[in-house]
Design a protein around this motif. Sequence first.
Motif, PDB file in Angstrom:
ATOM      1  N   MET A 142      12.333   9.770  11.146  1.00  0.00           N
ATOM      2  CA  MET A 142      11.671  10.226  12.369  1.00  0.00           C
ATOM      3  C   MET A 142      11.327  11.698  12.257  1.00  0.00           C
ATOM      4  N   GLU A 143      10.103  12.055  12.641  1.00  0.00           N
ATOM      5  CA  GLU A 143       9.587  13.389  12.370  1.00  0.00           C
ATOM      6  C   GLU A 143      10.390  14.501  13.041  1.00  0.00           C
ATOM      7  N   ASN A 144      10.764  14.328  14.310  1.00  0.00           N
ATOM      8  CA  ASN A 144      11.481  15.421  14.977  1.00  0.00           C
ATOM      9  C   ASN A 144      12.881  15.614  14.392  1.00  0.00           C
ATOM     10  N   ILE A 145      13.477  14.528  13.882  1.00  0.00           N
ATOM     11  CA  ILE A 145      14.772  14.653  13.212  1.00  0.00           C
ATOM     12  C   ILE A 145      14.609  15.370  11.877  1.00  0.00           C
ATOM     13  N   ASP A 169       0.817  -1.218   0.000  1.00  0.00           N
ATOM     14  CA  ASP A 169       0.000   0.000   0.000  1.00  0.00           C
ATOM     15  C   ASP A 169       0.850   1.267   0.000  1.00  0.00           C
ATOM     16  N   HIS A 170       2.191   1.090  -0.115  1.00  0.00           N
ATOM     17  CA  HIS A 170       3.121   2.232  -0.084  1.00  0.00           C
ATOM     18  C   HIS A 170       2.991   3.035   1.204  1.00  0.00           C
ATOM     19  N   PHE A 171       2.672   2.311   2.301  1.00  0.00           N
ATOM     20  CA  PHE A 171       2.553   2.906   3.633  1.00  0.00           C
ATOM     21  C   PHE A 171       1.538   4.047   3.658  1.00  0.00           C
ATOM     22  N   LYS A 172       0.525   3.919   2.815  1.00  0.00           N
ATOM     23  CA  LYS A 172      -0.507   4.946   2.710  1.00  0.00           C
ATOM     24  C   LYS A 172      -1.219   5.116   4.045  1.00  0.00           C
ATOM     25  N   ASN A 173      -1.315   6.362   4.490  1.00  0.00           N
ATOM     26  CA  ASN A 173      -1.982   6.724   5.750  1.00  0.00           C
ATOM     27  C   ASN A 173      -1.386   5.997   6.959  1.00  0.00           C
ATOM     28  N   TYR A 174      -0.166   5.485   6.815  1.00  0.00           N
ATOM     29  CA  TYR A 174       0.497   4.834   7.963  1.00  0.00           C
ATOM     30  C   TYR A 174       1.493   5.805   8.599  1.00  0.00           C
ATOM     31  N   ASN A 175       2.559   6.145   7.893  1.00  0.00           N
ATOM     32  CA  ASN A 175       3.466   7.235   8.274  1.00  0.00           C
ATOM     33  C   ASN A 175       4.410   7.513   7.108  1.00  0.00           C
ATOM     34  N   GLY A 176       5.180   8.578   7.236  1.00  0.00           N
ATOM     35  CA  GLY A 176       6.110   8.958   6.176  1.00  0.00           C
ATOM     36  C   GLY A 176       7.539   8.530   6.442  1.00  0.00           C
ATOM     37  N   ARG A 177       7.717   7.569   7.341  1.00  0.00           N
ATOM     38  CA  ARG A 177       9.067   7.075   7.654  1.00  0.00           C
ATOM     39  C   ARG A 177       9.447   5.980   6.647  1.00  0.00           C
ATOM     40  N   LEU A 237      12.202  20.213  20.819  1.00  0.00           N
ATOM     41  CA  LEU A 237      11.080  21.138  20.631  1.00  0.00           C
ATOM     42  C   LEU A 237       9.847  20.495  19.988  1.00  0.00           C
ATOM     43  N   PRO A 238       9.976  19.723  18.892  1.00  0.00           N
ATOM     44  CA  PRO A 238       8.763  19.128  18.291  1.00  0.00           C
ATOM     45  C   PRO A 238       8.039  18.155  19.218  1.00  0.00           C
ATOM     46  N   LEU A 239       8.754  17.626  20.214  1.00  0.00           N
ATOM     47  CA  LEU A 239       8.163  16.634  21.111  1.00  0.00           C
ATOM     48  C   LEU A 239       7.227  17.266  22.136  1.00  0.00           C
ATOM     49  N   PHE A 240       7.211  18.591  22.199  1.00  0.00           N
ATOM     50  CA  PHE A 240       6.313  19.280  23.124  1.00  0.00           C
ATOM     51  C   PHE A 240       4.860  19.188  22.693  1.00  0.00           C
ATOM     52  N   VAL A 241       4.598  18.997  21.396  1.00  0.00           N
ATOM     53  CA  VAL A 241       3.237  19.196  20.893  1.00  0.00           C
ATOM     54  C   VAL A 241       2.572  17.935  20.349  1.00  0.00           C
ATOM     55  N   VAL A 242       3.204  16.784  20.480  1.00  0.00           N
ATOM     56  CA  VAL A 242       2.609  15.564  19.917  1.00  0.00           C
ATOM     57  C   VAL A 242       2.480  14.486  20.988  1.00  0.00           C
ATOM     58  N   THR A 243       1.647  13.512  20.699  1.00  0.00           N
ATOM     59  CA  THR A 243       1.569  12.291  21.495  1.00  0.00           C
ATOM     60  C   THR A 243       1.429  11.121  20.517  1.00  0.00           C
ATOM     61  N   CYS A 280      11.450  16.313   3.898  1.00  0.00           N
ATOM     62  CA  CYS A 280      10.336  16.772   4.735  1.00  0.00           C
ATOM     63  C   CYS A 280       9.026  16.789   3.941  1.00  0.00           C
ATOM     64  N   ILE A 281       9.087  17.264   2.706  1.00  0.00           N
ATOM     65  CA  ILE A 281       7.891  17.296   1.861  1.00  0.00           C
ATOM     66  C   ILE A 281       7.399  15.889   1.565  1.00  0.00           C
ATOM     67  N   ILE A 282       8.339  14.989   1.267  1.00  0.00           N
ATOM     68  CA  ILE A 282       7.973  13.593   0.986  1.00  0.00           C
ATOM     69  C   ILE A 282       7.324  12.956   2.205  1.00  0.00           C
ATOM     70  N   MET A 283       7.933  13.153   3.379  1.00  0.00           N
ATOM     71  CA  MET A 283       7.408  12.538   4.607  1.00  0.00           C
ATOM     72  C   MET A 283       6.006  13.027   4.923  1.00  0.00           C
ATOM     73  N   PHE A 284       5.838  14.344   5.007  1.00  0.00           N
ATOM     74  CA  PHE A 284       4.573  14.890   5.487  1.00  0.00           C
ATOM     75  C   PHE A 284       3.482  14.943   4.418  1.00  0.00           C
ATOM     76  N   SER A 285       3.814  14.473   3.217  1.00  0.00           N
ATOM     77  CA  SER A 285       2.761  14.318   2.207  1.00  0.00           C
ATOM     78  C   SER A 285       1.976  13.030   2.425  1.00  0.00           C
ATOM     79  N   ASN A 286       2.456  12.183   3.321  1.00  0.00           N
ATOM     80  CA  ASN A 286       1.720  10.968   3.669  1.00  0.00           C
ATOM     81  C   ASN A 286       0.404  11.339   4.361  1.00  0.00           C
ATOM     82  N   GLY A 287      -0.656  10.665   4.005  1.00  0.00           N
ATOM     83  CA  GLY A 287      -1.985  10.984   4.530  1.00  0.00           C
ATOM     84  C   GLY A 287      -2.125  10.825   6.027  1.00  0.00           C
ATOM     85  N   ALA A 288      -1.182  10.114   6.672  1.00  0.00           N
ATOM     86  CA  ALA A 288      -1.273   9.905   8.114  1.00  0.00           C
ATOM     87  C   ALA A 288      -1.245  11.223   8.873  1.00  0.00           C
TER      88      ALA A 288
END
Length: 513
Positions: A172-175, A49-57, A368-374, A212-220
């Motif tokens: 990893m998103e914060n990296i 599924d090309h990791f669709k809606n799973y994550n951009g890692r 810093l990015p870890l302040f706003v996610v769970t 960054c664009i490739i990662m966060f273009s994932n529907g997740a």
Amino acid sequence: MKIITTDKVKNMLVFLLVFVFIFAFAYMVPYTHDDWAWGCDIGFRRLHDHFKNYNGRYLGNLLVIALTRSNILKALVMSGTVASILYFIYRTTSKKDIKVFLFSAIALFSVPRSIFRQTLAWTSGFTNYVVPTLLLIIYIYIIKSVFEKSPDFKKTTFVVTFVVGICASLFMENITIYQILIDIMLLFFITKKHQKFFTPVITHFLGSLSGCIIMFSNGAYRNIAEANDDYRTMPLMADNLFLRMRDNLFFIIRKETALNNVILNIIIAVLCIVLVYSFLNKKNNISPIKKRIVQIGLIITVTYAVYSLCMAIYPNWRILDTLTVHFDSLFLLLYIISLVTLSVICVDEKEISYRLCFYIISIVLLTLPLFVVTPVSSRCFFCGYVFFVLFACELFSYLFNGSNQVKKNDIFFKPLVVLCVCIAVFYSSVFGMIYKCEIKRNVHVKNQISDGKTVVVLSELPYQNYLWGSTPNPETMWGDRYKAFYGIDQKTELKIIKHHPKEVKPKAEGLPK
């Protein structure tokens, strides 16, 4: 014909022995938790599924699919990655010495157990948190000369930094976010210091931005933003955002960023004591204000190390009762400021001072990015821990090598070797027992299945605190994933029993009847 010196032979032998130890350790690390999903058909379905809606890692996901299908490949990649982190830390420090390599190995394997079991001892955690850390260290090694007076780069470096930038952004998103932030800061720093740009930093920024664009273009991530994700959340309203930042700081970040790094905090405190002592002895005309600032910075650094040790000995201690979380958070901020202050004032060589500050700033930007996610868990702080190791190694190199050395560093080689051997023996003992019990457990499971039993007894592995999710809960999806990974029929029931280590009882010979 090049002559191989005795020192080179010694260094090569040390590198080889460290690699062999890490390979043996990685080979004994069992597959646990998410590994069971990635290693069965679930992993292939996600790939299909090309990791669709799973994550951009994307790179992390591809790598874990490969590593969960071959223990030899897993051991090779894990040992190669960890050994390379140590090697590039050693190469990045200003005064390269084999003792820095040994020092970095001791510091890295002194990582808190909470981080250790979710990264170095867990294949899924390793791929997403340890591998990108190596890519960051490689980048820092490449561009370290920007902190010097006359930066020099090879002609093809810009290609390498672009590839490293885009690859490190797909784990990893914060990296991913950190890379863009640190490149922007570096570009400002370079412009001010050198009045020009350097292509390797620009290409790394472009690579990081592309990743960054490739990662966060994932529907997740759209699902997270729209609150349609049951596992990951991120508040958008200002009041909710503040509450999330407060909770993450008080309950996770205040501990995981530095407070749990007990051994490393003590090492850094000792190095800072030596640094300040050397600084005050060499400088005869220090202004009273600067001297007082240095003394306060040292007191905070040492006190923080002692406080972290006390918290490790007695975790339930609350120094200010309900206000302890506020105290810890403020103490962490003062600790970070103190390290930067001592680096700026007490280090004579500006290039090294810049690097030390760069490492501490990197820890802040990674956090810093870890302040706003769970959720935020211990594994998210592995990369920050490695930057603390970099800081300690750079300081160690500055103090005990070259023209600024306090003592000849020959006296450190044997003690460092002894400490490395002790660490190797400890981890070999722990994971040797885990590996032995896992082999027995797998054989026992196969025997039960071959006997046609519908209820399979599964023993827990020893040293649970050094493993992440090694016991599948039969009532949840982890029980199903465990069965899928090991080819057990889903209709088979799992029954978990506690691990009971055998005790050697003393013989009663010679005792009165």
